[in-house]
Design a protein around this motif. Structure first.
Motif, PDB file in Angstrom:
ATOM      1  N   VAL A   1      -1.047  -5.677  -8.204  1.00 61.89           N
ATOM      2  CA  VAL A   1      -1.745  -5.836  -6.924  1.00 61.89           C
ATOM      3  C   VAL A   1      -3.184  -6.285  -7.162  1.00 61.89           C
ATOM      4  O   VAL A   1      -3.678  -7.213  -6.504  1.00 61.89           O
ATOM      5  CB  VAL A   1      -1.683  -4.538  -6.098  1.00 61.89           C
ATOM      6  N   ILE A   2      -3.874  -5.655  -8.103  1.00 59.85           N
ATOM      7  CA  ILE A   2      -5.263  -6.025  -8.391  1.00 59.85           C
ATOM      8  C   ILE A   2      -5.343  -7.491  -8.834  1.00 59.85           C
ATOM      9  O   ILE A   2      -6.236  -8.227  -8.395  1.00 59.85           O
ATOM     10  CB  ILE A   2      -5.876  -5.091  -9.457  1.00 59.85           C
ATOM     11  N   SER A  59      -2.202  -8.505  -0.781  1.00 57.88           N
ATOM     12  CA  SER A  59      -2.622  -7.642  -1.892  1.00 57.88           C
ATOM     13  C   SER A  59      -4.036  -7.135  -1.669  1.00 57.88           C
ATOM     14  O   SER A  59      -4.317  -5.955  -1.902  1.00 57.88           O
ATOM     15  CB  SER A  59      -2.542  -8.396  -3.218  1.00 57.88           C
ATOM     16  N   LEU A  62       2.169   2.057  -3.492  1.00 57.98           N
ATOM     17  CA  LEU A  62       1.230   2.725  -4.394  1.00 57.98           C
ATOM     18  C   LEU A  62       0.797   4.090  -3.892  1.00 57.98           C
ATOM     19  O   LEU A  62       0.600   5.014  -4.680  1.00 57.98           O
ATOM     20  CB  LEU A  62       0.021   1.826  -4.640  1.00 57.98           C
ATOM     21  N   VAL A  81      -0.137  -1.225  -9.848  1.00 59.76           N
ATOM     22  CA  VAL A  81      -1.573  -1.315  -9.550  1.00 59.76           C
ATOM     23  C   VAL A  81      -2.148  -2.576 -10.193  1.00 59.76           C
ATOM     24  O   VAL A  81      -2.884  -3.337  -9.549  1.00 59.76           O
ATOM     25  CB  VAL A  81      -2.329  -0.055 -10.029  1.00 59.76           C
ATOM     26  N   THR A  87      -5.404  -9.937  -5.818  1.00 56.66           N
ATOM     27  CA  THR A  87      -6.291  -9.755  -4.665  1.00 56.66           C
ATOM     28  C   THR A  87      -7.120 -10.984  -4.331  1.00 56.66           C
ATOM     29  O   THR A  87      -7.438 -11.204  -3.162  1.00 56.66           O
ATOM     30  CB  THR A  87      -7.221  -8.538  -4.840  1.00 56.66           C
ATOM     31  N   ILE A 132      -5.563   1.260   0.339  1.00 54.29           N
ATOM     32  CA  ILE A 132      -5.350   2.320  -0.643  1.00 54.29           C
ATOM     33  C   ILE A 132      -6.666   3.048  -0.936  1.00 54.29           C
ATOM     34  O   ILE A 132      -6.725   4.280  -0.916  1.00 54.29           O
ATOM     35  CB  ILE A 132      -4.743   1.757  -1.945  1.00 54.29           C
ATOM     36  N   VAL A 133      -7.717   2.288  -1.198  1.00 51.02           N
ATOM     37  CA  VAL A 133      -9.016   2.901  -1.520  1.00 51.02           C
ATOM     38  C   VAL A 133      -9.519   3.712  -0.329  1.00 51.02           C
ATOM     39  O   VAL A 133      -9.968   4.856  -0.499  1.00 51.02           O
ATOM     40  CB  VAL A 133     -10.037   1.827  -1.956  1.00 51.02           C
ATOM     41  N   SER A 170       0.828  -1.211   0.000  1.00 49.63           N
ATOM     42  CA  SER A 170       0.000   0.000   0.000  1.00 49.63           C
ATOM     43  C   SER A 170       0.858   1.256   0.000  1.00 49.63           C
ATOM     44  O   SER A 170       0.566   2.207  -0.734  1.00 49.63           O
ATOM     45  CB  SER A 170      -1.006  -0.008   1.152  1.00 49.63           C
ATOM     46  N   LEU A 223      -4.961  -3.204  -1.220  1.00 46.69           N
ATOM     47  CA  LEU A 223      -5.908  -2.507  -2.092  1.00 46.69           C
ATOM     48  C   LEU A 223      -7.014  -1.840  -1.276  1.00 46.69           C
ATOM     49  O   LEU A 223      -7.381  -0.690  -1.542  1.00 46.69           O
ATOM     50  CB  LEU A 223      -6.492  -3.483  -3.115  1.00 46.69           C
ATOM     51  N   THR A 224      -7.515  -2.528  -0.271  1.00 49.34           N
ATOM     52  CA  THR A 224      -8.531  -1.939   0.606  1.00 49.34           C
ATOM     53  C   THR A 224      -7.986  -0.700   1.304  1.00 49.34           C
ATOM     54  O   THR A 224      -8.652   0.338   1.368  1.00 49.34           O
ATOM     55  CB  THR A 224      -9.010  -2.974   1.644  1.00 49.34           C
TER      56      THR A 224
END
Length: 187
Positions: A111-112, A121, A69, A108, A115, A128-129, A66, A125-126
Motif C-alpha cells: 500500500v505504501i 492506496s 490492514l 503495508v 500511494t 489507517i493513520v 484500509s 493509508l490516510t
C-alpha cells in the motif's frame, strides 16, 4: 421492494464469515499482486464470491485496503488506562505484534509503495493513520490526555521505521526507550 442497495448486516454470522474469508484471501494476494493488481474481479474469483458482494462490503477499493490492514491478525489489543507510559508501551507492543505477521507487513509495504500513484492506496493509508491515532486517543481517555497527530507520529515512527524500513527486531528495550523519549522524561 426498494431499489436501494442494502448494506450487509455485520451481526449476521454468515456475513462475518464471508467478510473474514475475503479479507484473508486479499491479505494473501496483496503481497503478490500489489494494490493495483488486487482488483475486485481477481478477488471475487479467488474468494469465491461475486463482485457485487465485494461492493456491498467495500464500496471503494480504499475501503477494502484500509479494512484489510485495520483488521489484521488478532494479536491482542491494549486496554484503556490512566498511566500514559503503560498505554503507550502496550500500544507499541501491539503494533510490533501486528506487523510481525509477514502478510500484514507485506500488505503495508504494498500500500505504501502505491500511494504516489494510486489514489485508493493513498486514501487507505490516510484512513489507517487517522483510525489508529483516534484509537490510541480512546485508550488514553482515562488519563485525561489526548495527543495530536504530530505526537502520535513521534511515538509510532521509530517502531514503524525499524520494522518496515530497516527490517530490524523491535525489542521491549527499544519500545521502552521510544516511550521514555516520547514522554520527554524518565520515570
Amino acid at each position: 421492494m426498494s431499489n436501494h442497495r442494502r448494506r450487509p448486516t455485520m451481526s449476521n454470522p454468515r456475513v462475518q464469515r464471508t467478510r473474514a474469508r475475503v479479507l484473508a484471501v486479499a491479505r494473501d494476494l496483496l503481497p503478490e499482486l500489489g494494490p493495483a493488481g488486487l482488483t475486485y474481479a481477481v478477488l471475487a474469483e479467488r474468494a469465491d464470491v461475486t463482485r457485487q458482494t465485494l461492493y456491498r462490503h467495500w464500496p471503494t477499493r480504499a475501503n477494502l485496503l484500509s479494512d484489510l490492514l485495520l483488521e489484521g491478525p488478532d494479536v491482542g489489543y491494549p486496554e484503556p488506562g490512566d498511566d500514559v507510559r503503560t498505554v503507550a508501551t502496550e500500544w507499541l507492543v501491539s503494533l510490533r505484534a501486528g506487523l510481525g505477521d509477514r502478510r500484514t507487513r507485506a500488505a503495508v509495504h504494498a500500500v505504501i509503495a502505491q500511494t504516489d500513484h494510486d489514489p485508493d492506496s493513498a486514501q487507505a493509508l490516510t484512513r489507517i493513520v487517522e483510525n489508529r491515532h483516534a484509537a490510541f486517543n480512546t485508550l488514553l481517555e482515562p488519563s485525561g490526555r489526548q495527543i495530536t497527530a504530530d505526537e502520535y507520529s513521534l511515538l509510532t515512527s521509530p517502531v514503524l521505521f525499524r520494522l518496515l524500513v530497516e527490517g530490524y527486531e523491535v525489542t521491549d528495550h527499544f519500545i521502552e526507550a521510544v516511550v521514555t523519549q516520547w514522554l520527554g522524561r524518565p520515570d
